[in-house]
Every structure is written in C-alpha cells, then in structure tokens.
Scaffold this motif. Structure first.
Motif, PDB file in Angstrom:
ATOM      1  N   GLY A  45     -19.192  13.882  18.663  1.00 36.42           N
ATOM      2  CA  GLY A  45     -18.845  13.963  17.237  1.00 36.42           C
ATOM      3  C   GLY A  45     -17.563  14.751  17.030  1.00 36.42           C
ATOM      4  N   LEU A  46     -17.455  15.884  17.729  1.00 37.05           N
ATOM      5  CA  LEU A  46     -16.229  16.677  17.640  1.00 37.05           C
ATOM      6  C   LEU A  46     -15.046  15.943  18.254  1.00 37.05           C
ATOM      7  CD1 LEU A  46     -17.611  20.225  18.523  1.00 37.05           C
ATOM      8  CD2 LEU A  46     -16.899  19.396  16.281  1.00 37.05           C
ATOM      9  N   LEU A  47     -15.311  15.247  19.368  1.00 34.40           N
ATOM     10  CA  LEU A  47     -14.237  14.540  20.067  1.00 34.40           C
ATOM     11  C   LEU A  47     -13.656  13.433  19.189  1.00 34.40           C
ATOM     12  CD1 LEU A  47     -12.643  14.149  22.733  1.00 34.40           C
ATOM     13  CD2 LEU A  47     -14.441  12.534  23.415  1.00 34.40           C
ATOM     14  N   TYR A  48     -14.539  12.567  18.668  1.00 37.26           N
ATOM     15  CA  TYR A  48     -14.046  11.456  17.845  1.00 37.26           C
ATOM     16  C   TYR A  48     -13.599  11.937  16.474  1.00 37.26           C
ATOM     17  CZ  TYR A  48     -15.952   8.364  21.404  1.00 37.26           C
ATOM     18  OH  TYR A  48     -16.202   7.728  22.587  1.00 37.26           O
ATOM     19  N   GLY A  49     -14.222  13.010  16.000  1.00 37.84           N
ATOM     20  CA  GLY A  49     -13.800  13.551  14.713  1.00 37.84           C
ATOM     21  C   GLY A  49     -12.379  14.065  14.753  1.00 37.84           C
ATOM     22  N   SER A  50     -12.013  14.714  15.850  1.00 38.00           N
ATOM     23  CA  SER A  50     -10.635  15.191  15.985  1.00 38.00           C
ATOM     24  C   SER A  50      -9.668  14.025  16.180  1.00 38.00           C
ATOM     25  CB  SER A  50     -10.531  16.151  17.172  1.00 38.00           C
ATOM     26  OG  SER A  50     -10.848  15.480  18.388  1.00 38.00           O
ATOM     27  N   TYR A  51     -10.174  12.929  16.775  1.00 33.43           N
ATOM     28  CA  TYR A  51      -9.314  11.764  17.035  1.00 33.43           C
ATOM     29  C   TYR A  51      -8.985  11.030  15.731  1.00 33.43           C
ATOM     30  CZ  TYR A  51      -7.874   7.184  18.783  1.00 33.43           C
ATOM     31  OH  TYR A  51      -7.192   6.017  19.033  1.00 33.43           O
ATOM     32  N   ILE A  52      -9.986  10.872  14.846  1.00 26.88           N
ATOM     33  CA  ILE A  52      -9.762  10.140  13.595  1.00 26.88           C
ATOM     34  C   ILE A  52      -9.542  11.096  12.418  1.00 26.88           C
ATOM     35  CG2 ILE A  52     -11.162   8.200  14.393  1.00 26.88           C
ATOM     36  CD1 ILE A  52     -13.423   9.174  12.610  1.00 26.88           C
ATOM     37  N   ASP A  53      -9.627  12.376  12.726  1.00 24.71           N
ATOM     38  CA  ASP A  53      -9.436  13.418  11.704  1.00 24.71           C
ATOM     39  C   ASP A  53     -10.455  13.263  10.578  1.00 24.71           C
ATOM     40  OD1 ASP A  53      -8.301  15.680  10.686  1.00 24.71           O
ATOM     41  OD2 ASP A  53      -6.778  14.591   9.527  1.00 24.71           O
ATOM     42  N   ASP A  54     -11.702  12.955  10.959  1.00 16.26           N
ATOM     43  CA  ASP A  54     -12.762  12.788   9.972  1.00 16.26           C
ATOM     44  C   ASP A  54     -14.094  13.111  10.676  1.00 16.26           C
ATOM     45  OD1 ASP A  54     -14.586  12.117   8.050  1.00 16.26           O
ATOM     46  OD2 ASP A  54     -13.688  10.190   7.559  1.00 16.26           O
ATOM     47  N   TYR A  55     -14.488  14.387  10.624  1.00 20.50           N
ATOM     48  CA  TYR A  55     -15.678  14.808  11.366  1.00 20.50           C
ATOM     49  C   TYR A  55     -16.972  14.283  10.735  1.00 20.50           C
ATOM     50  CZ  TYR A  55     -12.634  17.966  13.933  1.00 20.50           C
ATOM     51  OH  TYR A  55     -11.648  18.480  14.727  1.00 20.50           O
ATOM     52  N   TYR A  56     -16.997  14.149   9.438  1.00 20.24           N
ATOM     53  CA  TYR A  56     -18.216  13.664   8.789  1.00 20.24           C
ATOM     54  C   TYR A  56     -18.554  12.244   9.255  1.00 20.24           C
ATOM     55  CZ  TYR A  56     -21.255  11.672   5.234  1.00 20.24           C
ATOM     56  OH  TYR A  56     -22.285  11.017   4.605  1.00 20.24           O
ATOM     57  N   ASN A  57     -17.597  11.358   9.161  1.00 14.92           N
ATOM     58  CA  ASN A  57     -17.841   9.977   9.562  1.00 14.92           C
ATOM     59  C   ASN A  57     -18.142   9.877  11.053  1.00 14.92           C
ATOM     60  OD1 ASN A  57     -17.594   8.721   7.061  1.00 14.92           O
ATOM     61  ND2 ASN A  57     -15.357   8.710   7.192  1.00 14.92           N
ATOM     62  N   ALA A  58     -17.475  10.719  11.848  1.00 13.53           N
ATOM     63  CA  ALA A  58     -17.707  10.685  13.296  1.00 13.53           C
ATOM     64  C   ALA A  58     -19.146  11.079  13.614  1.00 13.53           C
ATOM     65  CB  ALA A  58     -16.735  11.617  14.002  1.00 13.53           C
ATOM     66  N   PHE A  59     -19.649  12.134  12.977  1.00 19.15           N
ATOM     67  CA  PHE A  59     -21.022  12.571  13.229  1.00 19.15           C
ATOM     68  C   PHE A  59     -22.034  11.577  12.683  1.00 19.15           C
ATOM     69  CE2 PHE A  59     -19.274  16.795  14.135  1.00 19.15           C
ATOM     70  CZ  PHE A  59     -20.079  17.178  15.198  1.00 19.15           C
ATOM     71  N   MET A  60     -21.753  10.983  11.535  1.00 20.99           N
ATOM     72  CA  MET A  60     -22.679  10.013  10.964  1.00 20.99           C
ATOM     73  C   MET A  60     -22.799   8.787  11.853  1.00 20.99           C
ATOM     74  SD  MET A  60     -23.991  11.396   8.395  1.00 20.99           S
ATOM     75  CE  MET A  60     -24.956   9.955   7.968  1.00 20.99           C
ATOM     76  N   VAL A  61     -21.674   8.320  12.401  1.00 24.16           N
ATOM     77  CA  VAL A  61     -21.711   7.170  13.315  1.00 24.16           C
ATOM     78  C   VAL A  61     -22.524   7.509  14.553  1.00 24.16           C
ATOM     79  CG1 VAL A  61     -20.314   5.725  14.835  1.00 24.16           C
ATOM     80  CG2 VAL A  61     -19.552   6.167  12.490  1.00 24.16           C
TER      81      VAL A  61
END
Length: 375
Positions: A45-61
């Motif tokens: 979640g942190l990895l993809y959140g930093s990649y797309i600059d959107d931690y909420y959506n990354a964790f929800m996915v």
C-alpha cells in the motif's frame, strides 16, 4: 507463513498432541498469518501509494484484492505445491499455477476493477487503460509477487522441517545403535564371580559377604547409573575399583594387580562403561589362564580436561603364547571402538601395543567433549 507441505501430513499415534497443544499451535499460526498479511498490505500500500501519489486508493485496492490473493496463495501452498511441486511434477505445477493466476487476474481485471473497485472505492482512478492487456499483465505480475514470496517461505519451512526430521532420525539411529552396543557389553565377569561366590559359600569363607556387597554395588551401577548419557568420572573409577577387588578375591595371589589413579576428577563427566572394557579384557584374555607370575597394571591420569587410561597385562601363559589377543570376543574391540567413534569422535586417541609377552592399551579422552556433553 507456515504450511505443512508433507504429502502425508498426519501424525503417528505416538506423536498425538493434546488439545491445549493443538489450540496453541493453531493460535500461533493464525497470529503469524495475520501479521504476514498485515505487513504485506502495509508494504505494498505504501509502495503503490507513493508511486501514484494516492495512499487511500492504493490501500483500498490492496484490501479489496486481498481475499482473492489469499485464496490463490493458500490454494497454491496447501494443494498445488504438495501435490505437484514436491512430487517433482514440475510441468503440471507451473501449468496449473499459471492458469489459476490467469483466472484470478482476469477476474480482478474485468470484474473486480470495473464493477467494484472503481465505482465504489476508487472512482477517481478510473481510466480507459485499466481494461487493456498491459494492465492485465501488470496485475498478473503483482499477483506473482505474493505467490512467489509465500511459496519461498513455504519451501524454506518445508526444507527446515525435513532437515529437522533427518536430524532427529539420525539422532534416533545413533541412540538405538548406542543402546545396542551397550547391551552387548555383557558383564561376563558376573558369572565367574557368582561361581566364585558359590565356592566361597560352600567353604564358608569370610570373603563371601564382601563379594556379595561388591557384586551388589556393581549391579546397581550397571542397572541404573549406566543408563545415563554421562556419569561422574569418580563413579566410573569406583566401579572399576570394585571390579578389580572382585578379581583380586577371585584370583588371590595368582595375579599381581596394580591400580594407580592421579589427578583431580571433581566435576568431570564421562560416558558410562567406556573404561571398563579395557580392564575386563586385561583379566579375561590376559590372566584368566595364568597360574603364576600373572600381572595387570592400570594407570589413570587426569589433567585439566584430559583423561589418559593405560592398561597393561602379561601374556605368559600357553593360551596367550599361541594366539594374539582376541578382543573381538566378548564385548569386542570393534564394539568398543564404535562406541568411542559415536560418543567421542575427534575427541579420543586409542593406541594398542601387542608385544610377545605383554599387551597394552592406551586411551586418551577429551572430557570437554561438546558432543557427549550435548547428549
């Protein structure tokens, strides 16, 4: 992650676990699995959140996709790997795994993402390329991460379990062989001593009570103390001295026996009945046929963590002059050497001198032997 990858994952009757033990194991496994998946979700979640600059959506996915990934992981660990991979059916394993990953990837790509994730949880991340083959391939790669990680963990655990089982099996075989070798150390002198005791009782000799007392002490040592992995060195030496006392009573003036002990034995440990064979054979093969001028010399020296035993006996009778010393008889030299190898491998030195008129055995033991102390 913990997984029993053994094809026959059953316990024998002798290994049955109690209900509290089963409950503890189950609780520990559930906790470990929970920790693993929590770490996985947080990390990616942190990895993809930093990649797309959107931690909420990354964790929800990650959270929405988690049940599908968990199903794939556990199916792989508990079914595909034991049934195919560990049975060396590699082609079938990889074909089934790829097909299953493709199915899960397609389900996530064309059902989960357009009808659940984007409409309900992440409407702002919708894009036309979400349904392209490129996105499908990326999803398969993402799934592959968790499958690979958990498979490696499961294989490492399976390898460790097999190593432990092999080590336990080797230890059990070692214990069985040692017990077998110890059983072969029959106290032949007991029969001779009983015969001597019978003769003394017939003669109403004053030595009979002493023989009974020493014989009782010897049998107590053999039946109880000798079953331990190690015994105090002093006990082993006391046992030898009791044995020598019986032989002195048996042979009387016909044999000159010398026993010399030097050095401190306080706190020293030794494998039981590892020294007696040398002394017993000195009497059995060296002086049992002698009628005069027979002698036995026993010298025990203890310095620091070293013990040196020197046993010498004459070979001046008819039997000794016609044939070499036969330690293969009785407990046997092979038996003794095998016990030394099993118990003191790399920690002992045995030297044999077979002269025309005498026989000598010199044993040097390292009493700080880690191998024997770990038993």
């Amino acid at each position: 992650m913990e997984a029993n990858l053994s094809p026959a994952g059953t316990l024998g009757a002798g290994n049955a676990l109690s209900l509290p033990e089963v409950r503890n194991i189950t609780q520990n496994r559930l906790l470990l699995h929970l920790v693993f998946w929590t770490v996985y979700v947080v990390f990616f979640g942190l990895l993809y959140g930093s990649y797309i600059d959107d931690y909420y959506n990354a964790f929800m996915v990650e959270l929405v996709e988690l049940p599908f990934k968990m199903g794939l992981v556990y199916f792989n660990m508990y079914y595909l790997m034991p049934r195919y991979l560990l049975q060396k059916r590699y082609l079938e394993f990889f074909v089934y795994l790829l097909l299953l990953m493709g199915l899960i990837g397609a389900l996530m790509q064309f059902v989960l993402i357009p009808f659940l994730i984007h409409p309900l949880f992440c409407p702002t991340t919708y894009a036309e390329d979400n349904l392209t083959f490129y996105r499908f391939t990326r999803n398969i790669v993402n799934i592959n991460y968790v499958v690979a990680i958990t498979a490696v963990i499961a294989l490492l655990k399976n390898w460790y379990s097999h190593q432990q089982a092999a080590q336990n099996l080797a230890q059990d075989k070692l214990e069985a062989e040692l017990k077998f070798l110890k059983v072969q150390i029959h106290p032949h002198f007991l029969f001779n001593t009983l015969n001597s005791l019978y003769s003394l009782t017939l003669k109403k000799s004053d030595n009979a009570p002493e023989v009974v007392l020493k014989l009782s002490s010897l049998m107590d040592y053999m039946l109880y103390d000798a079953n331990a992995a190690t015994v105090p060195l002093q006990k082993e030496l006391d046992y030898i001295q009791n044995y020598i006392s019986l032989e002195r009573i048996r042979y009387g003036e016909r044999v000159d026996v010398s026993f010399i002990q030097s050095g401190s034995v306080a706190g020293k440990q030794i494998a039981p009945m590892i020294l007696l064979p040398f002394v017993e054979n000195a009497f059995k093969h060296g002086v049992s046929t002698e009628t005069k001028n027979a002698w036995v010399r026993i010298d025990v020296k203890v310095t620091d963590e070293k013990l040196v035993l020197l046993v010498e006996n004459c070979k001046c009778g008819d039997r000794a002059s016609k044939s070499p010393r036969d330690m293969a008889s009785g407990i046997g030299l092979k038996n003794l050497q095998r016990r030394l190898e099993l118990l003191y491998e790399g920690y002992y030195k045995l030297e044999i001198e077979n002269e025309a008129d005498s026989y000598a055995a010199r044993l040097e033991l390292d009493l700080a032997n880690d191998k024997i102390n770990a038993r």
